[in-house]
Design an enzyme around this catalytic site. Structure first.
Site, short mmCIF file in Angstrom:
data_model
loop_
_atom_site.label_atom_id
_atom_site.label_comp_id
_atom_site.label_asym_id
_atom_site.label_seq_id
_atom_site.Cartn_x
_atom_site.Cartn_y
_atom_site.Cartn_z
N LYS A 129 0.84 -1.22 0.00
CA LYS A 129 0.00 0.00 0.00
C LYS A 129 0.86 1.25 0.00
O LYS A 129 0.66 2.15 -0.82
CB LYS A 129 -0.91 -0.01 1.22
CG LYS A 129 -1.53 1.33 1.57
CD LYS A 129 -2.28 1.25 2.89
CE LYS A 129 -2.66 2.59 3.46
NZ LYS A 129 -1.54 3.39 3.97
N ASN A 130 1.79 1.34 0.92
CA ASN A 130 2.52 2.60 1.07
C ASN A 130 3.50 2.86 -0.07
O ASN A 130 3.91 4.00 -0.28
CB ASN A 130 3.23 2.66 2.43
CG ASN A 130 2.22 2.87 3.56
OD1 ASN A 130 1.07 3.20 3.31
ND2 ASN A 130 2.67 2.69 4.79
N CYS A 161 -5.03 8.44 9.17
CA CYS A 161 -5.31 7.94 10.52
C CYS A 161 -4.89 8.97 11.57
O CYS A 161 -3.94 9.72 11.37
CB CYS A 161 -4.58 6.62 10.76
SG CYS A 161 -5.13 5.29 9.69
N ARG A 177 0.09 15.40 13.20
CA ARG A 177 0.81 14.88 12.03
C ARG A 177 1.28 16.07 11.20
O ARG A 177 0.71 16.40 10.16
CB ARG A 177 -0.07 13.92 11.22
CG ARG A 177 -0.43 12.68 11.99
CD ARG A 177 -1.11 11.62 11.13
NE ARG A 177 -0.19 10.95 10.23
CZ ARG A 177 -0.51 9.86 9.53
NH1 ARG A 177 -1.69 9.33 9.63
NH2 ARG A 177 0.38 9.31 8.73
N ASP A 193 3.41 0.53 12.30
CA ASP A 193 2.16 0.04 11.71
C ASP A 193 1.85 -1.41 12.10
O ASP A 193 0.81 -1.95 11.71
CB ASP A 193 2.18 0.20 10.18
CG ASP A 193 2.07 1.66 9.76
OD1 ASP A 193 1.86 2.52 10.63
OD2 ASP A 193 2.22 1.94 8.54
N ARG A 253 -9.11 0.11 3.60
CA ARG A 253 -8.12 1.04 3.08
C ARG A 253 -6.79 0.35 2.78
O ARG A 253 -6.02 0.81 1.94
CB ARG A 253 -7.85 2.16 4.10
CG ARG A 253 -8.94 3.20 4.22
CD ARG A 253 -8.48 4.33 5.12
NE ARG A 253 -7.10 4.67 4.80
CZ ARG A 253 -6.19 5.08 5.67
NH1 ARG A 253 -6.51 5.27 6.92
NH2 ARG A 253 -4.96 5.34 5.28
C1 UD1 Z 1 4.09 6.86 6.88
C2 UD1 Z 1 3.06 5.77 6.69
C3 UD1 Z 1 2.41 5.40 8.02
C4 UD1 Z 1 3.48 5.04 9.04
C5 UD1 Z 1 4.55 6.11 9.10
C6 UD1 Z 1 5.73 5.70 9.98
C7 UD1 Z 1 2.31 6.19 4.43
C8 UD1 Z 1 1.20 6.64 3.55
N1 UD1 Z 1 2.06 6.23 5.75
O1 UD1 Z 1 3.37 7.98 7.40
O2 UD1 Z 1 1.55 4.30 7.81
O3 UD1 Z 1 2.88 4.90 10.32
O4 UD1 Z 1 5.08 6.41 7.81
O5 UD1 Z 1 6.30 4.52 9.51
O6 UD1 Z 1 3.35 5.77 3.97
N2 UD1 Z 1 7.01 14.33 11.31
C9 UD1 Z 1 7.28 15.65 11.61
N3 UD1 Z 1 7.23 16.56 10.57
C10 UD1 Z 1 6.94 16.20 9.30
C11 UD1 Z 1 6.65 14.84 9.01
C12 UD1 Z 1 6.70 13.93 10.04
O7 UD1 Z 1 7.56 16.00 12.74
O8 UD1 Z 1 6.92 17.07 8.42
C13 UD1 Z 1 7.02 13.33 12.41
C14 UD1 Z 1 5.64 12.70 12.65
O9 UD1 Z 1 4.86 13.48 13.53
C15 UD1 Z 1 6.02 11.36 13.24
C16 UD1 Z 1 7.35 11.01 12.54
O10 UD1 Z 1 7.85 12.25 12.00
O11 UD1 Z 1 6.25 11.47 14.63
C17 UD1 Z 1 7.26 10.01 11.43
O12 UD1 Z 1 6.28 10.42 10.50
P1 UD1 Z 1 6.37 10.03 8.95
O13 UD1 Z 1 7.44 9.01 8.76
O14 UD1 Z 1 6.45 11.28 8.15
O15 UD1 Z 1 4.96 9.34 8.69
P2 UD1 Z 1 4.07 9.42 7.38
O16 UD1 Z 1 4.95 9.52 6.18
O17 UD1 Z 1 2.98 10.41 7.56
#
Ligand code: UD1
Length: 430
Positions: free
Chosen positions: A22-23, A117, A122, A305, A397
């Site tokens: 998915k991701n 989610c 986020r 996850d 999803r």
């Molecule tokens: C992706 C996955 C999600 C998974 C996550 C961590 C997808 C679509 N989703 O989410 O299922 O749980 O990786 O493996 O691929 N952060 C910041 N600033 C930012 C971005 C992130 O502080 O601009 C922080 C977030 O709050 C969190 C951490 O970084 O604590 C990791 O987030 P991130 O790896 O970005 O998750 P996603 O890409 O949203």
């Protein structure tokens, strides 16, 4: 509304085929818009998040041809620079990849703030920082993520925190930037490597994906290609944990065992037996489960996850386990549902202390998000009696044919439609 109805208490036996990731799919499908050509993508999972992104690509003007339910051709020649509609983008997280894609291709992007989610805050500050480092003006304006640049110029970008989304978004914008972009402290998840391989198949020059330094040398133009998406690490891990929790003997097929090492290691520690093959893992568990501690971390650590699913296994493991969430601020919302089933879990911030119980009891529970929904299914499969899982829309999803795949392993699970008058119609029997 649809629910799952599960009669628990059956061990699982047999084989399960894992779908495409998915991701990876939700990054690779929009990335197809970076070229002005036709791209064929195989092994896409048939799940609602993917349907949504295909719908968005269609609305952006791309030509979409479904070759079969897992293969698509995307013709990006007719895509024009336009805002990504709010009614679609706000439904899921990965819509923000269209910011990197549109910025890369058209030097201008406007996408509604992403949904997804609820794991606490986020933020997308690292995405915006990355775009700015490439020379774009990037801001959130009236609920829209807006990024514009006269030209994108490669730069050295240090990620203050390891972020999957920000790493991917910068990669998407940088492949068509002028010169060299270096992403330091990059995320290393399998789908980052998959995206890099896909971009390189389109003629990009991305090196180092899978390590914490990714180097991208911008190219003038990308071209069409044919590409097959990697198997889903989290779907595979979910079936592995289901087998270990319920007991039995399950062969999880069409996977990359290396992607599952952190999960295999914990299942072995808890008392399961794991045999690795080239593209499959066999999980057997006949003896009692025992406690272990788990902390989620970015790859190659234990994936966040898989945290809710693991909480179910630990709830049925003898002794006291400590489960620590190391990625998200708030990812224990589902615990209240497990407590209803008789689990003994105390949450303090990012730590859950789980006291193993002899059994869980079937009741009505809710999927509070995608992976929490998977956890409720596993709990229902292992519990005594009947479990009803509400909000299955979350599970749809990210899990292709979950009822069919589990039924083939001997689980008693049905999807039912509950109408307003509370009458129930069986849609797909287990
Ligand atoms: C992706 C996955 C999600 C998974 C996550 C961590 C997808 C679509 N989703 O989410 O299922 O749980 O990786 O493996 O691929 N952060 C910041 N600033 C930012 C971005 C992130 O502080 O601009 C922080 C977030 O709050 C969190 C951490 O970084 O604590 C990791 O987030 P991130 O790896 O970005 O998750 P996603 O890409 O949203």
């Amino acid at each position: 509304m649809e629910n799952f109805v599960i009669q628990g208490g059956h061990e699982l036996f047999g084989e399960v085929n894992i779908s495409g990731a998915k991701n990876a799919a939700v990054a690779i499908l929009p990335a197809a818009l970076l070229c002005d050509d036709v791209v064929r993508i195989e092994n896409i999972p048939n799940i609602s998040d993917v349907s949504l992104i295909i719908h968005i690509l269609d609305r952006m003007g791309a030509g979409i041809k479904m070759i079969n339910s897992n293969t698509i051709e995307i013709d990006s020649r007719s895509v024009v620079c336009q805002a990504v509609p709010d009614d679609l983008a706000s439904h899921f997280r990965a819509s923000y990849y269209l910011v990197g894609v549109m910025l890369g291709r058209f030097k201008s992007a406007e996408v509604a703030m992403p949904g997804g989610c609820d794991f606490g805050t986020r933020p997308i500050d690292l995405h915006l920082k990355g775009f700015r480092m490439l020379g774009a003006d990037a801001n959130i304006v009236n609920g829209m993520v807006c990024a514009n640049a006269e030209k994108l110029v490669g730069s050295s970008i240090y990620m203050d925190q390891v972020s999957v989304g920000a790493t991917i978004n910068v990669m998407l914008a940088a492949v068509l930037a002028r010169g060299l972009t270096v992403i330091e402290n990059a995320a290393k998840e399998p789908h980052i490597v998959d995206l890099a391989n896909f971009l390189n198949s389109m003629g990009a020059d991305v090196r180092g994906a899978g390590t914490d330094v990714i180097k991208i040398r911008g190219v003038e133009k990308l071209h069409g290609c044919s590409y097959s998406i990697i198997p889903d690490q989290i779907e595979a891990g979910t079936y592995m944990v289901a087998a270990a929790t319920c007991g039995g003997d399950v062969l999880v097929k069409n996977i990359i065992p290396k992607h599952l090492e952190s999960i295999s290691a914990k299942l072995i520690e808890a008392g399961a037996e794991i045999i690795e093959y080239d593209d499959a893992i066999r999980v057997t568990r006949f003896k009692e489960l025992t406690r272990c501690n788990v902390k989620t971390m970015p790859h190659p650590g234990f994936p966040t996850d898989m945290q809710p699913q693991m909480a179910v296994l630990l709830s049925l493991s003898k002794g006291t386990s400590i489960l620590t969430e190391g990625v998200w601020d708030s990812r224990f919302q589902y615990v209240s549902q497990l407590l209803k089933m008789g689990a003994d879990i105390q949450v303090d911030g990012k730590i859950a202390v789980i006291e193993g119980v002899k059994e869980l009891t079937g009741v009505k529970v809710k999927a509070t998000d995608l992976r929490a929904g998977a956890a409720m299914i596993i709990a229902g499969l292992a519990a005594r009696g009947e479990t009803i899982v509400e909000n299955v829309v979350y599970v749809d999803r990210g899990y292709e044919d979950v009822v069919e795949k589990l039924s083939a392993l001997g689980a008693d699970i049905k999807r039912i439609t509950v109408n307003d008058a509370d009458t129930e119609t069986v849609q797909s029997a287990g």
